[in-house]
Design a protein around this motif. Structure first.
Motif, PDB file in Angstrom:
ATOM      1  N   GLY A  78     -21.833  -5.405  -5.111  1.00  0.00           N
ATOM      2  CA  GLY A  78     -20.696  -6.120  -4.950  1.00  0.00           C
ATOM      3  C   GLY A  78     -19.760  -5.720  -6.187  1.00  0.00           C
ATOM      4  N   GLU A  79     -18.191  -5.912  -5.938  1.00  0.00           N
ATOM      5  CA  GLU A  79     -17.455  -5.838  -7.040  1.00  0.00           C
ATOM      6  C   GLU A  79     -17.121  -7.104  -7.422  1.00  0.00           C
ATOM      7  OE1 GLU A  79     -13.280  -4.675  -6.072  1.00  0.00           O
ATOM      8  OE2 GLU A  79     -14.365  -2.625  -5.891  1.00  0.00           O
ATOM      9  N   ARG A  80     -16.983  -7.157  -8.712  1.00  0.00           N
ATOM     10  CA  ARG A  80     -16.753  -8.603  -9.353  1.00  0.00           C
ATOM     11  C   ARG A  80     -15.820  -8.272 -10.246  1.00  0.00           C
ATOM     12  NH1 ARG A  80     -20.669 -12.088 -13.103  1.00  0.00           N
ATOM     13  NH2 ARG A  80     -19.895 -10.670 -14.481  1.00  0.00           N
ATOM     14  N   ASP A  81     -14.563  -9.059 -10.634  1.00  0.00           N
ATOM     15  CA  ASP A  81     -13.870  -9.051 -11.582  1.00  0.00           C
ATOM     16  C   ASP A  81     -13.677 -10.251 -12.389  1.00  0.00           C
ATOM     17  OD1 ASP A  81     -12.836 -10.888  -9.816  1.00  0.00           O
ATOM     18  OD2 ASP A  81     -10.918 -10.171  -9.902  1.00  0.00           O
ATOM     19  N   TYR A  82     -13.488  -9.859 -13.697  1.00  0.00           N
ATOM     20  CA  TYR A  82     -13.813 -11.141 -14.617  1.00  0.00           C
ATOM     21  C   TYR A  82     -12.746 -10.677 -15.893  1.00  0.00           C
ATOM     22  CZ  TYR A  82     -16.280  -7.153 -17.222  1.00  0.00           C
ATOM     23  OH  TYR A  82     -16.593  -5.953 -17.791  1.00  0.00           O
ATOM     24  N   ASP A  83     -12.471 -11.986 -16.643  1.00  0.00           N
ATOM     25  CA  ASP A  83     -11.588 -11.737 -17.996  1.00  0.00           C
ATOM     26  C   ASP A  83     -12.872 -11.702 -19.159  1.00  0.00           C
ATOM     27  OD1 ASP A  83      -9.039 -11.810 -16.638  1.00  0.00           O
ATOM     28  OD2 ASP A  83      -9.649 -14.028 -16.219  1.00  0.00           O
ATOM     29  N   TYR A  84     -12.259 -11.342 -20.168  1.00  0.00           N
ATOM     30  CA  TYR A  84     -13.189 -11.240 -21.307  1.00  0.00           C
ATOM     31  C   TYR A  84     -12.342 -11.249 -22.710  1.00  0.00           C
ATOM     32  CZ  TYR A  84     -12.903  -6.528 -21.885  1.00  0.00           C
ATOM     33  OH  TYR A  84     -12.277  -5.100 -21.974  1.00  0.00           O
ATOM     34  N   ARG A  85     -12.970 -11.633 -23.910  1.00  0.00           N
ATOM     35  CA  ARG A  85     -12.288 -11.681 -25.158  1.00  0.00           C
ATOM     36  C   ARG A  85     -13.593 -11.585 -26.117  1.00  0.00           C
ATOM     37  NH1 ARG A  85      -7.267 -10.924 -27.677  1.00  0.00           N
ATOM     38  NH2 ARG A  85      -7.769 -11.285 -29.865  1.00  0.00           N
TER      39      ARG A  85
END
Length: 116
Positions: A78-85
């Motif tokens: 599946g596709e998963r979007d996320y934020d990161y730093r």
């Protein structure tokens, strides 16, 4: 290398911790930390994260809230979007220091304990 999921984990070389949607990965060796990366999913418009240090003398902000990057992974079919730093630290920390990531608008910290 040590990886653990929970409120916090110990990090000798590389450590990982997760609390809810908040994750932190610390890379380094012993008390020397090269970098720390935080991530959360799903992606949120204008997400911001910060890095704090918890030591014997209280909590100190290492990096203020800053804008994050957006990413996409395709794990588990599946596709998963996320934020990161990611922050480059390149410094030694006292034994027992907790490095924690926080996300603006979210409660709770994910923390990794730095130890010899």
């Amino acid at each position: 290398m040590l990886a653990a999921v929970g409120l916090h984990s110990l990090a000798q070389a590389t450590g990982y911790a997760e609390r809810g949607p908040n994750r932190i990965v610390v890379r380094g060796s012993g008390l020397y930390v090269k970098s720390a990366t935080t991530s959360r999913s799903p992606h949120r418009y204008k997400a911001q994260a910060r890095l704090v240090m918890e030591a014997r003398h209280g909590v100190r902000q290492l990096q203020p809230y800053q804008d994050t990057n957006w990413g996409m992974s395709y794990r588990g079919g599946g596709e998963r979007d996320y934020d990161y730093r990611t922050w480059t630290l390149n410094r030694r920390f006292p034994n027992g220091t907790r490095l924690c990531s926080e996300w603006k608008g979210n409660r709770g910290r994910a923390c990794v304990i730095i130890h010899e």
